[in-house]
Enzyme design. Structure first.
Site: not given
Ligand code: KDG
Ligand code: MG
Length: 402
Positions: A122, A147, A159, A210, A212, A236, A262, A283, A312, A316, A339, A402
């Site tokens: 990343h 990424r 984010y 990404d 998001h 993504e 993910e 993912r 993913h 975390d 990833e 959305w």
């Protein structure tokens, strides 16, 4: 091999992790990751209250039957909490079966389909220049895929753009913090980032991005189209995927490859996306999608429709998930990419592991099982710290996405 005991271990070596440890009458133990970012204790309670009592006395070798027992037997099927708990049991049982066979897990999954597992890192920065410098660092370290995310002028925070460059952690407050979002500003800025990336680094490095879930389908179609000249490896989560048919619209307008999944927890979340070839990469990963058993089912279905995997691998997901995912990655035919966000030294000390990363590729190692253990004494030193993921509002204050 009978299950004699099982325990949930919650630890926070820099961030929270929930781990299930299963013990057997043969003296072998198996580990499964059960971490659900921001909702950790819900899974811990699900395991302790509803799963562990039914695990004791079961035959540890009956992986498929145990999976079906907890999936069908709960009556309340699917959902992230249930599926994380099932994943933890399933991962620990695969770990046990491989240890009992004295083999690395990938050997039980059909052996290696490739020599090594390509992973993406990343790169993120407050602005385009900072992001380019970060990409340069990854390339110097041997990464083949990166990424790229960057701050958007006029927005206070974005984010996915980490404050600490190497240690990504979006869950940043006890009660969720709130971010502001402008689609107009984002869509204006992002193509400039990729234009600058290709101008500086050429087309050799694989570049990913990404979104998001921040765009409507037609906005996502526009973004995909505007990024075509920069030949992304993938775009993504361009729009939320509860409405899987929404991806038809994106697909009609762009050849930028799409990666989604993910946040999915079962094959039903991607049945239409894969069945209609509306995406290119799925993912889902071990911890959030029902363990090795269910992830293989998703991958096998995806293979029929020329969709590849892209597990993913954010911070975390604990090293236990990463270890298990790498055995899956190296064995499954339609693997695409893995990833990888580096864990802190404290996390790596709590979870000693056999996997190694070098020059852009992972090797899962040859330790029996998935090759990840837990230092319980060390884990006990780090107390759980409530941390929530941020919520997103538009500039007029309404809730997004959305
Ligand atoms: O817990 C949320 C993170 O895992 C997520 O923000 C990471 O989007 C993410 C990614 O692609 O790694
Ligand atoms: Mg993502």
């Amino acid at each position: 091999m009978k299950i004699t005991n099982a325990r949930v271990i919650v630890t926070c070596p820099g961030r929270n992790f929930v781990t299930l440890k299963i013990e057997t009458d043969e003296g072998l133990t198996g580990l499964g990751d059960a971490t659900l970012n921001g909702r950790e204790l819900a899974v811990a309670a699900y395991l302790s209250e509803h799963v562990i009592p039914a695990l004791i006395g079961r035959d540890a070798h009956r992986i498929e039957d145990t999976w079906q027992y907890f999936y069908r037997g709960a009556y309340w099927r699917r959902g992230p909490v249930t599926m994380c708990a099932i994943a933890a049991v399933d991962t620990a049982l695969w770990d046990l079966k491989a240890k009992a066979a004295n083999l690395p897990l990938y050997q039980l999954l059909g052996g290696k389909s490739r020599d090594a597992v390509m992973a993406y890192g990343h790169a993120n920065g407050r602005d385009i220049d900072e992001t380019l410098d970060e990409i340069g660092r990854y390339i110097d370290e041997g990464y083949k895929a990166i990424r790229a995310q960057c701050g958007i002028p006029g927005l206070d925070s974005t984010y996915g753009v980490a404050k600490d460059k190497r240690y990504y952690e979006p869950a940043d407050a006890t009660v969720a913090s709130e971010n502001r979002w402008s689609t107009t500003k984002y869509l204006d800025h992002v193509p400039k980032l990729f234009d600058a990336i290709r101008a500086r680094f050429g087309f050799e490095p694989h570049i990913l991005h990404d979104v998001h879930h921040r765009l409507t389908p037609i906005e996502a179609a526009r973004l995909g189209k505007s990024l075509e000249p920069y030949r992304l490896f993938w775009m993504e989560d361009p729009t939320p995927a509860e409405n899987q048919a929404a991806f038809r619209l994106i697909r009609q307008h762009t050849v930028t490859p799409i990666a989604v999944g993910e946040v999915f927890n079962t094959i039903y979340d991607c049945q239409q996306l894969i069945g209609e070839q509306l995406i290119d990469y799925i993912r889902t990963t071990v911890v959030h999608a029902g363990g090795i058993t269910h992830l293989r089912r998703i991958a096998n279905f995806a293979e029929l429709h020329q969709v590849r995997t892209g597990c993913h691998g954010a911070t975390d997901l604990s090293p236990v998930c990463m270890g298990a995912a790498l055995h899956f990655d190296i064995s499954v035919h339609n693997f695409g990419i893995q990833e990888y966000m580096v864990h802190t030294d404290a996390t790596n000390a709590v979870f000693p592991h056999a996997y190694r990363f070098e020059n852009g590729f992972f090797d899962p190692g040859d330790a029996p099982g998935h090759g990840v253990e837990i230092d319980e004494a060390l884990a006990a030193r780090y107390r759980y710290k409530p941390s929530a993921l941020p919520v997103n509002r538009l500039e007029d204050g309404s809730m997004w996405d959305w």
